[in-house]
Design an enzyme around this catalytic site. Sequence first.
Site, PDB file in Angstrom:
ATOM      1  N   TYR A 186       0.930  -1.261  -0.082  1.00 51.06           N
ATOM      2  CA  TYR A 186      -0.168   0.028  -0.010  1.00 51.06           C
ATOM      3  C   TYR A 186       0.779   1.183  -0.072  1.00 51.06           C
ATOM      4  CZ  TYR A 186      -3.581   3.111   1.685  1.00 51.06           C
ATOM      5  OH  TYR A 186      -4.524   4.282   2.049  1.00 51.06           O
ATOM      6  N   THR A 188       1.494   3.840   1.599  1.00 50.58           N
ATOM      7  CA  THR A 188       2.092   4.394   2.962  1.00 50.58           C
ATOM      8  C   THR A 188       3.195   3.299   3.224  1.00 50.58           C
ATOM      9  OG1 THR A 188       0.489   3.524   4.393  1.00 50.58           O
ATOM     10  CG2 THR A 188       0.284   5.765   3.708  1.00 50.58           C
ATOM     11  N   LYS A 189       3.269   2.102   2.976  1.00 46.26           N
ATOM     12  CA  LYS A 189       4.031   0.994   3.589  1.00 46.26           C
ATOM     13  C   LYS A 189       5.683   1.110   3.389  1.00 46.26           C
ATOM     14  CE  LYS A 189       0.598  -0.486   5.869  1.00 46.26           C
ATOM     15  NZ  LYS A 189      -0.492  -1.293   5.506  1.00 46.26           N
ATOM     16  N   ASN A 190       6.442   0.461   3.642  1.00 43.87           N
ATOM     17  CA  ASN A 190       7.933   0.653   3.677  1.00 43.87           C
ATOM     18  C   ASN A 190       8.170   0.286   2.301  1.00 43.87           C
ATOM     19  OD1 ASN A 190       7.604   0.661   6.302  1.00 43.87           O
ATOM     20  ND2 ASN A 190       9.503  -0.423   6.964  1.00 43.87           N
TER      21      ASN A 190
END
Length: 393
Positions: A186, A188-190
């Site tokens: 997604y 916003t993920k790392n």
Amino acid sequence: MANKIRSTEYVPFSPPCIGDEEIAEVLDTLRSDWLTTGPKTKAFEEQFADAVGAEAGLALNSCTAGLHLALLGSGVGPGHEVITTPMTFAATVNVIEHVGARPVLVDVEPDTLNIDPDRVEAAITPLTRAITAVHFAGHPADMKSLREIAARHDLSLIEDAAHALPAKFDGRFVGGDSNYASFSFYATKNMTTGEGGMLTGSRELVDRVRPFALHGISRDAWNRYGPGGSWAYDIVTPGFKYNMTDIQAWLGKWQLRKLGACQKRRQEMEEAYNEGFADFDEFELPAQRGEVEHAWHLYVLRIRQQASSLTRDKLMSKLAENKIGASVHFIPIHVHSYYREKYGFAPRDFPIALSNYQRALSLPLSPRLTDSQVERVIDVVRGAVRQTQRRAA
Ligand SMILES: *Cc1c(COP(=O)(O)O)cnc(C)c1O
């Protein structure tokens, strides 16, 4: 690094870190003959599995899809119970409802906010089929204890690894074990593919759910429109539309290559925050146990309410006033109306999850943020504490 943010502008909470390599690769794929699931997706599955030491990977359009397939692959269905944590995003628990099973919530450990293995053991009934652990903020759950409990009671262990890339427990990457683990790409993920996810596990477990990811089509019929592909296919199960596209896969290829460098930057930022807040009794800094490597997906700062008249909501407002993006992880599952009403939960049913939610906030964390932006966040937070100290004096 590409696309730096100017210091006077809004400090975003978790901006994506997309470079020229990803952009060039996406354009190149758009100009090619193949856009959706194809050779690039296959290759990305192998690259990702190699990176975390997994036997196999299944590229999907979300982590949620992976969690759903993991339950199906574990034979979880109506009448069964799945033990999980209230300190998570709704997706972890929604998929348990999707397969017709009952989510059984147990409270978390006060330091890591991960599911408490002792409470898991106490919640097991003859209907329990699986445990879903969430590696909150990127700090791995106590996998040693959870593995022992799962083995002793013959339960499937599923990892919601949305925050845990790259994280290690006892020197091994999260996702490198034989049980199911689901990662999120997604925005916003790392690492991100815009939207996307990856399910890892043993080859046997991953192959078991592979047909479910694309309509229930037999074998590798994704190539039925390619050279050498056959027009014939068979539906072996009423599957879902969970496949990743080649556009996403080649974005993911570069994100994966940059993960190590991005991780180093996350660590620097986490250390700067810790240093910036270390002299305040008002704060509880994030825990990091000796046996883990933290993925630092989130920097969760908690206010010690005995030590301060500063509240989480006041601090959130201060950050917003100063054009700093912050967030709260998570509104516990049992507080949401669907779960509260269906299972009759009261807020105090999971007091550790509830009280930590009430005093926690997540500060901006992304390799795209500059040192001066991190300093600005630290200054605003320190200023807010000083203001309440002055008022108290
Ligand atoms: C983001 C997230 C998910 C869902 O990931 P998607 O890829 O958006 O489906 C699941 N669990 C947790 C803990 C998350 O933070």
